[in-house]
Enzyme design. Structure first.
Site, PDB file in Angstrom:
ATOM      1  NE  ARG A  80     -79.288  23.241  21.477  1.00 43.12           N
ATOM      2  CZ  ARG A  80     -78.432  22.238  21.263  1.00 43.12           C
ATOM      3  NH1 ARG A  80     -77.342  22.117  22.009  1.00 43.12           N
ATOM      4  NH2 ARG A  80     -78.643  21.365  20.296  1.00 43.12           N
ATOM      5  N   GLY A 137     -88.276  17.117  31.583  1.00 43.75           N
ATOM      6  CA  GLY A 137     -89.490  16.592  32.206  1.00 43.75           C
ATOM      7  C   GLY A 137     -89.201  15.559  33.282  1.00 43.75           C
ATOM      8  NE  ARG A 163     -74.359  22.089  17.456  1.00 46.64           N
ATOM      9  CZ  ARG A 163     -75.007  21.366  18.353  1.00 46.64           C
ATOM     10  NH1 ARG A 163     -76.270  21.640  18.614  1.00 46.64           N
ATOM     11  NH2 ARG A 163     -74.414  20.380  18.977  1.00 46.64           N
ATOM     12  CG  LEU A 201     -77.407  16.951  26.454  1.00 47.66           C
ATOM     13  CD1 LEU A 201     -76.328  15.882  26.525  1.00 47.66           C
ATOM     14  CD2 LEU A 201     -78.758  16.309  26.213  1.00 47.66           C
ATOM     15  N   GLY A 207     -88.414  13.807  28.979  1.00 50.32           N
ATOM     16  CA  GLY A 207     -87.019  13.910  28.571  1.00 50.32           C
ATOM     17  C   GLY A 207     -86.170  14.437  29.707  1.00 50.32           C
ATOM     18  CG  HIS A 241     -79.647  19.335  15.964  1.00 49.46           C
ATOM     19  ND1 HIS A 241     -79.884  18.003  16.164  1.00 49.46           N
ATOM     20  CD2 HIS A 241     -78.864  19.741  16.974  1.00 49.46           C
ATOM     21  CE1 HIS A 241     -79.247  17.621  17.266  1.00 49.46           C
ATOM     22  NE2 HIS A 241     -78.646  18.657  17.788  1.00 49.46           N
ATOM     23  CD  GLU A 272     -85.550  21.272  21.126  1.00 46.60           C
ATOM     24  OE1 GLU A 272     -85.317  20.127  21.550  1.00 46.60           O
ATOM     25  OE2 GLU A 272     -85.565  21.561  19.920  1.00 46.60           O
ATOM     26  CG  HIS A 277     -76.073  19.506  14.093  1.00 44.29           C
ATOM     27  ND1 HIS A 277     -74.943  18.986  13.523  1.00 44.29           N
ATOM     28  CD2 HIS A 277     -75.876  19.467  15.438  1.00 44.29           C
ATOM     29  CE1 HIS A 277     -74.102  18.638  14.492  1.00 44.29           C
ATOM     30  NE2 HIS A 277     -74.644  18.927  15.658  1.00 44.29           N
ATOM     31  N   GLY A 290     -94.144  15.353  29.284  1.00 44.15           N
ATOM     32  CA  GLY A 290     -92.834  15.082  28.687  1.00 44.15           C
ATOM     33  C   GLY A 290     -91.930  14.428  29.714  1.00 44.15           C
TER      34      GLY A 290
END
Lengths: 257, 227, 637
Positions: free
Chosen positions: C435, C45, C330, C441, C42, C401, C425, C266, C40
């Site tokens: 969350r 990663g 949320r 992030l 992202g 989401h 995640e 979401h 990964g």
């Protein structure tokens, strides 16, 4: 609406390609362009044919993975829009669409509409970063940056690396992509220490990757889904010229101790 | 000199060379145009101007000629190399590619440039060297015994195809400058960022002035104002 | 299987420092002798791969996209939290910690959350140093905005593209290390199995997505940063390629899967427009800062929104949760939207939508200010719906989401397989049952930049790892299993496309394991999913071969894993007889319809051990203790 598609099909990098004609029936105006292709692909699969391969991922216009020439325009007729965010209401019943992959020597076709854009990664590797390691930098607010500069840097940093600039350029130039990164980092105080070295290295890599040169046609700016300005190319040229004029041989002396 | 080698090898460097040589060309063209326009003042002044260039200023003119020749050679060489490179950058072309915003001027830089090169050669052979002499007037002298450039101009432009060639060539010169004057400043990185970077008012003005300035002479001859 | 959380002793504020001091270190000269695989690219990663390479480890990084810059972190819009307290509004590490534990409905591990809040401060410093162009005030200092679930402004942002800018920062750091030779990058390469030798994760089996070649990569440790599994619902805000395969393969090799039923819905997404829908588009939560959410008071009111007078509108979030109003967390905002739509008051085609109205904000601040804040989001909305949100209120509806569940990890982010670490995640650790906005992030970068580069050293330094050869029977067996499975998928030769199966599975999950769950519904889903899975393995068709780019084959492998995961999610949701955060059981609610937790019986992490396809998984419990944040009913009223 019903559409006629002529899609470039190519089995692999070294295979010969050709256009295939497909009919897209009962297309809803609310579909995205890629959703329209999904439906065409489902039809192909149902007939035991291979679906059209195309790159896509986020489908919300930010990952930069999708992109194709639609009737001779990169990402299709809607400005400031990636292919995944292009909706079918931009077309009308009976339209005939020619769909081609990005074409450039540096962007080899992998399959059908999928191309290899790894040249972009290598341009970033050449210098598109600030050489700081993870660790203990100073406080984020230690260096004030004027809002104007931060905004300008953000304008350049918005590049999604989709390759539409190269695809739309009559010369197949990657100047807008390279300039966006040179400018994003070159505008910010954090990017100053490597500013000229970066411009030199990234431009050299861009040339190595067999992209064409910039004639300032302006097509890239128009094709860019993020509307990145060709003024950044002028900025890159400026930094490059200054880098060439002031460069020194890099030596190891005085570094280690 | 390694910096020049690096510059020469890179695409941006080649463009910079084109921009600098192009700007030299623009400067020359403007001066040349002002000289030409003296034709409207009359034969005496015009021939005197020509005589001055060949007489007291001959060394200066030769110096400038060398600069110009080098500039043109570099400009053409770089254009040639970059064109080859651009061709190589897209070995398989699109079936369809619709220009969106690029001007006709920018897209005719190459062929228009070739036409201009042909024109320059013709023009030198015509008015400077006299090898091409359609009006058979190159070796005439005026009343004061000076080389009668004025008479040659008038006689030449009375020939329809000569005027037509000059007028068409000047259209391409205007187009070439319309894109070139604007893009050279961006290539050199001295243009200020703009909200509408594709707008080019100054270069449009330069292009129109140059086109008009040069075209007025054959038009003046055809209209009988210059005779 | 034993769940050892390995949380350091001592006060929560000192635990991370204590662990950092107690950890075994690897001498700088020895680091280059170790190879670490990161799957990964992202936020988690890429930042992990870059940071470990900077320390001297040999890193191999894998991603299925054509470039590491495409990872789905790029799509995060709103921002990243950090306890900087720049606006002087009373924020602190402790408050961020408290808000996150409370926001997670008391189902996260306190020690992990505290560490997250602690390093949040460093993340912003690091990102600014990398050249991330965060929004700034005229004075040149960083700007902050507020976000759902918090009463302080602690969110840093870069227009509506914060995830993009943070990811590009990490990506650039990664490319810097690739150029140096510390990281070898493998794009368009998908992990299809984990290699476990002598009980330790020692490598992965991958398929080159262009050539179809299946091969093994060996290492001393494996790190998964492969994101969440929201695409089990088919329609979600995730990228089309996001999948659970890497994590699921690890689960099948012995890594416990924790709290799979915790999924975040979401509240602000663009509603579904038709059957062709392939994904859902999120409108940043930040819109709720200035937008007001409402539906008509009367059911079946079909008037145009502008025709409905204020008195006949129900601003239901402001009414029900006066102190948080439109900024309610949320899960609460999503459920409230579902409720009003269930009452027949929903708007737009199909009645599955509510208005998010900017008319008041435009009147108060002017159109320019709103355009400056949300211009790109408004444009995106107009492109998709052909409606102009400056004139007509947006229509929004909840969509899947984020998934809070994931592979179980200890305090060092190591799974139940020694050597296999899980970050971002893909793990379960920091967000509990829900969350908060702008925290994903933060967690991805906290794990990647500041936690894993240290804890990986602890693992490598305290274990003696024997070299493993490519001919080791376990390596060969894992490779053979992948080859076999790929062949099997290609040889079904049935009639239905993989998308049709995925869509059907997604509908089942959304219906029975979505925003509101019932025991009956979950039991029904647990009967239907295996049937559909059977059909999948008998009636699937994949054109083309395995020796080329074959997107149907890739998709099929992922959907096959989603089928197995879906079952586990329903089992987990059925067993958790309470409502908490993103898990709402209709049977467990207060008289006014709020989630009712059962702390007596369910204050634990449910970590499931795999026992075979269709076999009941075994539940292991990690009890959760709250020493610092007192268990309380989460109220945003």
């Amino acid at each position: 609406m019903n559409l006629i598609l002529h899609v470039w099909r190519q089995a692999g990098a070294n295979a010969a390609g050709r256009f295939e004609r497909y009919e897209a029936r009962d297309v809803s105006a609310d579909m995205s362009f890629l959703e329209m292709l999904d439906v065409v692909n489902e039809g192909l699969i149902a007939n035991g044919q291979e679906p059209i391969a195309f790159d896509h991922d986020c489908r919300e216009g930010i990952c930069g993975m999708c992109g194709m020439m639609i009737n001779g325009t990169a990402h299709g007729p809607m400005k400031m829009t990636t292919t995944c965010q292009l909706h079918m209401r931009s077309f009308k019943d009976g339209d005939e669409l020619w769909i081609e992959p990005w074409r450039a020597r540096a962007f080899q076709v992998v399959k059908d509409l999928v191309v290899d854009r790894s040249a972009f990664d290598r341009i970033i590797q050449a210098g598109g970063f600030v050489s700081v390691n993870t660790g203990a930098p100073q406080d984020a607010n230690a260096i004030p940056i004027s809002k104007q500069v931060a905004d300008d840097a953000m304008d350049a940093a918005a590049c999604i690396g989709c390759g539409a600039c190269v695809a739309a350029c009559p010369n197949g130039s990657a100047s807008l992509f390279t300039a966006a990164k040179v400018s994003h980092l070159g505008l910010l105080p954090q990017g100053q220490p490597e500013r000229y070295r970066r411009a030199l290295k990234m431009v050299a890599q861009m040339d190595l990757e067999d992209f064409g040169h910039c004639t300032l046609f302006g097509e890239c700016q128009e094709a860019c889904p993020k509307g990145i300005s060709i003024d950044f190319i002028a900025r890159m040229n400026h930094d490059y010229l200054r880098a060439v004029a002031t460069q020194r041989e890099e030596t190891a002396a005085g570094g280690t101790g | 000199m390694s910096w020049f080698v690096n510059l020469y090898r890179s695409t941006i460097g080649k463009k910079i060379i084109m921009a600098v040589t192009g700007l030299i060309g623009i400067g020359f063209v403007l001066v040349h145009m002002l000289g030409n326009l003296q034709v409207f003042i009359g034969q005496d002044k015009f021939d005197a101007y020509a005589a001055m260039l060949h007489g007291p200023l001959a060394e200066v003119v030769w110096g400038l000629r060398i600069v110009l020749i080098v500039a043109v050679v570099l400009h053409v060489l770089m254009a040639w190399q970059l064109t080859q490179r651009a061709r190589a950058a897209r070995p398989v072309d699109y079936r369809m590619r619709e220009p969106q915003v690029s001007t006709w001027a920018s897209r005719t830089m190459r062929w228009g440039g070739v036409l201009l090169l042909v024109f320059i050669v013709f023009h030198i052979l015509h008015f400077t060297v006299g090898v091409i002499d359609p009006a058979h007037a190159f070796h005439e002298t005026d009343a004061l015994g000076r080389h009668d450039i004025y008479g040659d101009v008038v006689a030449s432009f009375r020939i329809w195809w000569v005027s037509a060639f000059y007028i068409v060539a000047m259209i391409f010169l205007g187009l070439h400058l319309f894109h070139g004057a604007w893009s050279s400043l961006r290539t050199l990185g001295v243009a200020h960022p703009s909200a509408h970077p594709l707008k080019r008012r100054i270069s449009a003005a330069i292009a129109i002035i140059v086109w008009l300035g040069f075209t007025l002479v054959p038009l003046g001859v055809i209209a009988g104002i210059v005779h | 299987m034993e769940l050892k959380s390995r949380v350091p002793d001592g006060p929560v504020a000192e635990k991370w420092d204590k662990r950092k001091f107690d950890m075994k270190l690897v001498n700088p000269a020895n680091k280059r002798k170790y190879t670490v695989i990161v799957v990964g690219s992202g936020l988690a990663g890429a930042s992990a791969a870059a940071s470990m390479s900077e320390l001297g480890y040999n890193v191999k990084n894998f991603c299925f996209q054509d470039s590491p810059r495409r990872a789905h972190s790029i799509a995060a819009q709103g921002g990243i939290n950090a306890a900087k307290n720049y606006p002087n509004d009373g924020d602190s590490i402790w408050r961020l910690f408290y808000d996150t534990v409370k926001g997670g409905d008391f189902r996260s591990r306190e020690a992990n959350v505290y560490r997250l809040a602690q390093v949040s401060v460093q993340i912003i410093d690091q990102c600014v140093a990398q050249g991330v162009p965060f929004a700034r005030e005229y004075g040149g200092l960083l700007a902050n905005r507020s976000f759902g679930g918090a009463q302080v402004s602690r969110t840093f942002y870069a227009r509506g593209q914060t995830g993009q800018q943070l990811l590009l920062g990490a990506y650039q750091a990664l490319e810097k290390e690739i150029a140096k030779g510390g990281v070898k990058m493998y794009p368009r390469t998908e992990m299809l199995d984990l290699i476990v030798v002598d009980g330790r994760a020692r490598g992965i089996v991958v398929r080159d997505l262009v050539t179809g070649k299946i091969e093994s990569h060996l290492a001393d440790a494996v790190v998964l940063g492969t994101g969440g599994y929201g695409n089990v619902f088919y329609l979600s805000t995730n990228a089309k390629g996001s999948n659970v395969t890497a994590a699921w393969r690890a689960h099948k090799r012995g890594a416990a899967f924790a709290n799979p039923c915790y999924t975040q819905i979401h509240p602000t997404c663009i509603p579904v427009s038709g059957d062709h829908q392939s994904k859902l588009t999120l409108m940043s939560e930040s819109l709720r800062n200035d937008g007001r959410v409402w539906v008509p008071k009367k059911a079946g009111d079909t008037r145009a929104p502008n025709q409905i007078p204020d008195a006949e509108r129900d601003y239901y979030l402001e009414r029900k949760y006066p102190s948080f109003g439109n900024l309610s967390p949320r899960d609460i905002a999503s459920r409230a939207a579902k409720e009003v739509c269930d009452e027949g008051r929903g708007v737009g085609p199909g009645g599955r939508g509510v208005y998010l109205d900017f008319a008041d904000a435009i009147r108060r601040l002017g159109k320019d200010k709103i355009a400056e804040r949300y211009g790109n989001l408004f444009e995106m909305y107009e492109r998709i719906t052909a409606e102009n949100p400056y004139e007509v209120p947006m229509r929004i509806y909840p969509a899947v989401h984020y998934t809070m569940g994931g592979l179980w990890v200890d305090y060092n982010l190591m799974s139940t397989i020694p050597g296999l670490h899980v970050i971002g995640e893909a793990n379960f650790s920091d967000h509990g049952a829900n969350r908060l906005g702008a925290s994903a992030l933060m967690q991805g970068l906290a794990d990647g930049y500041f936690v894993i580069p240290l804890t990986i050293g602890d693992y490598l330094g305290s274990n003696k790892l024997e070299p493993v050869s490519a001919d080791h029977p376990e390596v060969r067996a894992a490779e053979a299993a992948v080859v076999e499975r790929t062949k099997r998928l290609l040889s079904i030769n049935g009639k239905r496309s993989v998308t049709s199966f995925h869509r059907e599975l997604g509908k089942l999950m959304w219906e029975y394991c979505g925003m509101a769950r019932t025991a009956d519904g979950l039991k029904h889903a647990l009967q239907e999913i295996p049937k559909l899975r059977e059909e999948f393995w008998q009636n699937l068709t994949i054109p083309g071969t395995g020796q080329e780019l074959n997107q149907s084959l890739e998709h099929a492998g992922r959907v096959a894993d989603f089928f197995e995961l879906a079952e586990l999610m329903c089992i987990d949701a059925l067993h958790r007889e309470e409502s908490c955060g993103g898990h709402f059981r209709v049977e467990h609610q207060t008289p006014d319809g709020e989630a009712k937790r059962n702390d007596e019986q369910f204050a634990y992490v449910a970590a499931w051990e795999y026992k075979g396809v269709g076999e009941p998984p075994v539940l292991h419990k990690e009890p959760l203790e709250f020493e610092n944040v007192h268990l309380a009913t989460r109220s945003y009223k």
